[in-house]
Design a protein around this motif. Structure first.
Motif, short mmCIF file in Angstrom:
data_model
loop_
_atom_site.label_atom_id
_atom_site.label_comp_id
_atom_site.label_asym_id
_atom_site.label_seq_id
_atom_site.Cartn_x
_atom_site.Cartn_y
_atom_site.Cartn_z
N GLN A 60 -10.54 -3.12 -1.39
CA GLN A 60 -10.91 -1.71 -1.61
C GLN A 60 -11.84 -1.58 -3.04
N ARG B 52 -16.13 -0.55 -2.73
CA ARG B 52 -16.32 -0.05 -3.80
C ARG B 52 -17.60 -0.20 -4.43
N SER C 237 0.86 -1.27 0.04
CA SER C 237 0.01 0.13 0.39
C SER C 237 0.92 1.24 0.18
N ASP D 235 -10.94 8.61 -1.66
CA ASP D 235 -11.54 7.53 -2.40
C ASP D 235 -14.12 8.37 -2.46
N ALA E 105 -7.68 5.25 1.69
CA ALA E 105 -9.59 5.79 1.46
C ALA E 105 -10.13 6.62 2.19
N LEU F 256 -9.33 -0.03 6.52
CA LEU F 256 -8.00 0.14 5.71
C LEU F 256 -7.65 1.53 5.86
#
Length: 289
Positions: free
Chosen positions: A217, A221, A101, A237, A234, A229
């Protein structure tokens, strides 16, 4: 005198425990490893391994030789690190190891900025969950979520990874009792953020598991469920919102790691300063107010 390449193959075999694992690390086939070890045994006049159907344990002499050879391997890596610290060429490569990540969402988006400032330095970024072995030359610089304990490493705390619970607005509007959850698979069940998720479940189901953050993720979504997360992943997002939780979310410290002799290299120092700056911005040590 024995062949140094034979010794290298034996050291890897001793460390990995099998011909196939050693072959994967060395980038050859297991027959080559076996042939190299046999050649070393012949040169030394000693049996080093027991050739069993499903394993290759070391003999007592093999254990002694492996210990001595590991010291030689470590010294050879130290020689390479010293040479790299003083022998930079006009075009220098620096390898970075970081959690997936961090690599994908923090470091990679800023590579263009780094390249503009240091066009002569080529970054090689490896996003991996496994801890890179710096003493074996896997990388020059690593970002880790656990502080290394080796006393000879240069270690600096550079950030704090924070977590939150996220879902689509539609899923967030459901009654809490109707909420479903998404989580990592069993390989990560002992991680603090997954232990936190278990506390949040309160009998509600985990309807999907995956081995990587980005699959989780994307599933969240789609409206499948709520997911834990990192906030730097996030918060930006637009398809997800943060859900309130009764239990405080965990945090993970982020550490920058290298060897002191590598840190003398101007290229490695430039990379370390770059990582310290961008990770400190996305994952600050102290929560922004």
């Amino acid at each position: 005198m024995f062949d140094w390449q034979d010794l290298k193959h034996f050291v890897v075999l001793a460390r990995t425990g099998s011909l196939s694992a050693a072959a994967r690390e060395l980038g050859c086939d297991h027959a080559t490893v076996g042939r190299r070890v046999a050649a070393l045994e012949k040169a030394l006049g000693l049996p080093l391994i027991l050739r069993l159907p499903r394993s290759t344990p070391l003999t007592q002499d093999g254990k002694v030789i492996a210990g001595l050879a590991t010291d030689i391997e470590n010294q050879s890596h130290a020689i390479v690190r010293h040479a790299r610290s003083i022998g930079e060429t006009p075009q220098t490569q620096v390898r970075i190891s970081a959690p997936p990540s961090i690599a994908a969402r923090v470091i990679a988006p800023q590579i263009a900025q780094f390249h503009q400032t240091f066009p002569h330095i080529t970054l090689i970024l490896s996003g991996e969950s496994a801890i890179a072995e710096l003493d074996r030359g896997d990388a020059e610089v690593a970002v880790r979520m656990v502080r290394p304990q080796q006393p000879d490493l240069l270690v600096q705390r550079i950030g704090m990874m924070r977590y939150a619970l996220y879902a689509t607005p539609q899923h967030a509007a459901l009654p809490e009792a109707a909420r479903t959850f998404i989580g990592y698979d069993h390989h990560y069940q002992n991680q603090p953020h997954q232990q936190w998720l278990q506390q949040l479940l309160q009998g509600r189901p985990v309807v999907f598991q995956a081995s990587d953050l980005f699959s989780l993720q994307e599933a969240a979504r789609s409206g499948l469920g709520a997911v834990v997360l990192p906030t730097f992943v996030a918060d930006g997002d637009s398809d997800m919102v943060t859900l309130p939780t009764a239990i405080a979310a965990p945090t993970r410290e982020l550490w920058l790691v290298t060897y002191p002799d590598l840190a003398r290299s101007t290229a490695v120092r430039a990379v370390m300063n770059f990582l310290t700056e961008i990770i400190g911005e996305k994952c600050p040590l102290h929560a922004k107010t």
